[in-house]
Design a protein around this motif. Structure first.
Motif, PDB file in Angstrom:
ATOM      1  N   ILE A 169       0.839  -1.199   0.000  1.00 28.90           N
ATOM      2  CA  ILE A 169       0.000   0.000   0.000  1.00 28.90           C
ATOM      3  C   ILE A 169       0.871   1.246   0.000  1.00 28.90           C
ATOM      4  O   ILE A 169       1.808   1.364   0.790  1.00 28.90           O
ATOM      5  N   ILE A 170       0.553   2.161  -0.891  1.00 27.37           N
ATOM      6  CA  ILE A 170       1.137   3.505  -0.883  1.00 27.37           C
ATOM      7  C   ILE A 170       0.194   4.417  -0.111  1.00 27.37           C
ATOM      8  O   ILE A 170      -0.999   4.482  -0.415  1.00 27.37           O
ATOM      9  N   ILE A 171       0.708   5.088   0.908  1.00 27.96           N
ATOM     10  CA  ILE A 171      -0.075   6.136   1.569  1.00 27.96           C
ATOM     11  C   ILE A 171       0.279   7.438   0.870  1.00 27.96           C
ATOM     12  O   ILE A 171       1.329   8.033   1.114  1.00 27.96           O
ATOM     13  N   PRO A 195      -8.935   4.799   5.870  1.00 29.26           N
ATOM     14  CA  PRO A 195      -9.356   5.142   4.504  1.00 29.26           C
ATOM     15  C   PRO A 195     -10.162   6.435   4.420  1.00 29.26           C
ATOM     16  O   PRO A 195     -10.327   6.973   3.330  1.00 29.26           O
ATOM     17  N   ASP A 196     -10.676   6.936   5.539  1.00 32.09           N
ATOM     18  CA  ASP A 196     -11.367   8.223   5.521  1.00 32.09           C
ATOM     19  C   ASP A 196     -10.400   9.399   5.580  1.00 32.09           C
ATOM     20  O   ASP A 196     -10.687  10.465   5.053  1.00 32.09           O
ATOM     21  N   SER A 197      -9.279   9.190   6.255  1.00 31.31           N
ATOM     22  CA  SER A 197      -8.342  10.296   6.475  1.00 31.31           C
ATOM     23  C   SER A 197      -7.108  10.215   5.583  1.00 31.31           C
ATOM     24  O   SER A 197      -6.216  11.055   5.696  1.00 31.31           O
ATOM     25  N   SER A 198      -7.057   9.223   4.700  1.00 31.67           N
ATOM     26  CA  SER A 198      -5.848   8.977   3.906  1.00 31.67           C
ATOM     27  C   SER A 198      -6.232   8.546   2.497  1.00 31.67           C
ATOM     28  O   SER A 198      -7.344   8.074   2.261  1.00 31.67           O
ATOM     29  N   ARG A 199      -5.272   8.671   1.577  1.00 32.50           N
ATOM     30  CA  ARG A 199      -5.383   8.032   0.270  1.00 32.50           C
ATOM     31  C   ARG A 199      -4.467   6.816   0.270  1.00 32.50           C
ATOM     32  O   ARG A 199      -3.255   6.950   0.412  1.00 32.50           O
ATOM     33  N   PHE A 200      -5.063   5.640   0.130  1.00 31.10           N
ATOM     34  CA  PHE A 200      -4.322   4.381   0.061  1.00 31.10           C
ATOM     35  C   PHE A 200      -4.375   3.862  -1.369  1.00 31.10           C
ATOM     36  O   PHE A 200      -5.466   3.629  -1.902  1.00 31.10           O
ATOM     37  N   TRP A 201      -3.214   3.657  -1.966  1.00 31.34           N
ATOM     38  CA  TRP A 201      -3.142   3.127  -3.327  1.00 31.34           C
ATOM     39  C   TRP A 201      -2.452   1.769  -3.327  1.00 31.34           C
ATOM     40  O   TRP A 201      -1.459   1.580  -2.613  1.00 31.34           O
ATOM     41  N   PRO A 202      -2.935   0.810  -4.121  1.00 33.06           N
ATOM     42  CA  PRO A 202      -2.200  -0.449  -4.285  1.00 33.06           C
ATOM     43  C   PRO A 202      -0.896  -0.188  -5.038  1.00 33.06           C
ATOM     44  O   PRO A 202      -0.895   0.425  -6.110  1.00 33.06           O
ATOM     45  N   TYR A 208      -7.973  -2.558   5.509  1.00 34.54           N
ATOM     46  CA  TYR A 208      -7.770  -3.077   6.871  1.00 34.54           C
ATOM     47  C   TYR A 208      -6.976  -4.380   6.852  1.00 34.54           C
ATOM     48  O   TYR A 208      -6.012  -4.555   7.598  1.00 34.54           O
ATOM     49  N   THR A 209      -7.364  -5.280   5.974  1.00 33.56           N
ATOM     50  CA  THR A 209      -6.715  -6.586   5.927  1.00 33.56           C
ATOM     51  C   THR A 209      -5.251  -6.461   5.532  1.00 33.56           C
ATOM     52  O   THR A 209      -4.366  -7.073   6.163  1.00 33.56           O
ATOM     53  N   ARG A 210      -4.966  -5.689   4.506  1.00 39.61           N
ATOM     54  CA  ARG A 210      -3.572  -5.541   4.070  1.00 39.61           C
ATOM     55  C   ARG A 210      -2.701  -4.925   5.159  1.00 39.61           C
ATOM     56  O   ARG A 210      -1.579  -5.367   5.406  1.00 39.61           O
ATOM     57  N   LEU A 211      -3.217  -3.879   5.805  1.00 40.95           N
ATOM     58  CA  LEU A 211      -2.396  -3.148   6.758  1.00 40.95           C
ATOM     59  C   LEU A 211      -2.176  -3.910   8.057  1.00 40.95           C
ATOM     60  O   LEU A 211      -1.110  -3.783   8.677  1.00 40.95           O
ATOM     61  N   THR A 212      -3.148  -4.670   8.490  1.00 39.22           N
ATOM     62  CA  THR A 212      -3.020  -5.345   9.785  1.00 39.22           C
ATOM     63  C   THR A 212      -2.488  -6.768   9.675  1.00 39.22           C
ATOM     64  O   THR A 212      -2.225  -7.398  10.699  1.00 39.22           O
ATOM     65  N   SER A 213      -2.319  -7.270   8.462  1.00 44.03           N
ATOM     66  CA  SER A 213      -1.740  -8.613   8.280  1.00 44.03           C
ATOM     67  C   SER A 213      -0.219  -8.508   8.243  1.00 44.03           C
ATOM     68  O   SER A 213       0.335  -7.455   7.899  1.00 44.03           O
TER      69      SER A 213
END
Length: 308
Positions: free
Chosen positions: A209-211, A235-242, A294-299
């Motif tokens: 993920i790119i923040i 995801p509400d306060s940030s732009r997350f890009w694959p 959520y899944t990508r960041l917390t795994s």
């Protein structure tokens, strides 16, 4: 993260006084030192609350905020860690507590500061529009020739004013923040924001993920100590890009509400209240994007995973 597909658009807690209903969060008074923050499934876009809720969104935002508060407590204290009370303590009735499951945090009461602290590592959104007009963002001069979604040489700090429901945030200069909160605190907010962003950016990169950018909100305690409040790196306060889909010059797909913004841009809507209803497929695709973030960041990162 959560198999609950019900939508909580607005919370109702009879045992606690409601202080404020924001764009997403409902805030209740607990006692002289604590608040209860309920993160609903409401979604705002262009600073307008949309009429539909996103299934499971509140649980994702709460879970990710808890995750990041834990990871960043060595950088700056946060209002969750200072609370030392649980949901069960403040809402003892199990029936009243049930709709709040995974969506509520008991936090410390603090004096909120009147600005949003934004870190940008890529040029997109309002920053891209301002760069095209001015060659800068919030007074920060940038090199010429940057493309949409380009990575910046160094992350930059671009604060904004904090708007209420139905009003638009506005980019402001760093000097304006000095006038709002004083030079020393303004510098501390800027440095802490960039530290948080760089740390989270490196962590997320290991998970694909790119923040691109993110915003933080801060308060101060009774001793004037800076404290991270509200939410963190959601995801509400940030732009997350694959990572695999990012190409400079193109608007990348995202794991955040940019998907909804892009859909709304196709409509004949003037970005004022009332907002249009969202179709079911947009709602469910948005919910899936939040869940994937959520899944990508917390795994565990691939290198951290042990072979079976």
């Amino acid at each position: 993260m959560n198999d609950d597909t019900d939508v909580l658009f607005q919370s109702r807690i009879e045992s606690l006084p409601l202080i404020h209903r924001g764009k997403v969060r409902d805030i209740y008074d607990v006692d002289d030192h604590h608040l209860l923050i309920v993160t609903t499934d409401r979604l705002s876009a262009f600073d307008v609350v949309l009429p539909n809720g996103i299934p499971g969104k509140g649980a994702v935002l709460t879970g990710l905020s808890r995750f990041w508060f834990t990871r960043t407590r060595d950088i700056v204290p946060n209002h969750l860690d200072l609370a030392e009370r649980t949901l069960e303590d403040v809402v003892p009735d199990a029936v009243e507590r049930l709709p709040l499951k995974n969506r509520a945090m008991v936090v410390r009461k603090l004096k909120a500061l009147p600005l949003e602290a934004i870190a940008r590592g890529y040029i997109i959104g309002s920053g891209w529009k301002e760069y095209q007009r001015m060659g800068s963002i919030c007074g920060v001069e940038l090199p010429s020739g940057l493309a949409l979604a380009d990575r910046l040489g160094q992350p930059i700090y671009t604060p904004s004013s904090k708007a209420g429901v139905g009003k638009h945030d506005e980019n402001v200069s760093f000097q304006t923040t000095c006038e709002l909160v004083g030079n020393e605190l303004a510098h501390q907010i800027r440095d802490t924001t960039l530290h948080l962003y760089r740390s989270a950016q490196a962590f997320a990169a290991q998970r694909g993920i790119i923040i691109a950018d993110t915003k933080f909100e801060f308060g101060v305690d009774e001793n004037g100590r800076l404290v991270l409040i509200d939410e963190a790196l959601t995801p509400d306060s940030s732009r997350f890009w694959p990572t695999e889909s990012w190409h400079p010059g193109e608007n990348p797909p995202s794991f955040d509400k940019q998907f909804v913004r892009d859909y709304l841009e196709t409509l004949d809507w003037d970005k004022t209240d009332p907002a249009p209803e969202l179709p079911l497929d947009i709602l469910m695709q948005t919910a899936a994007k939040y869940q994937e973030a959520y899944t990508r960041l917390t795994s565990p990162a691939p290198a951290e995973r042990r072979p079976c």
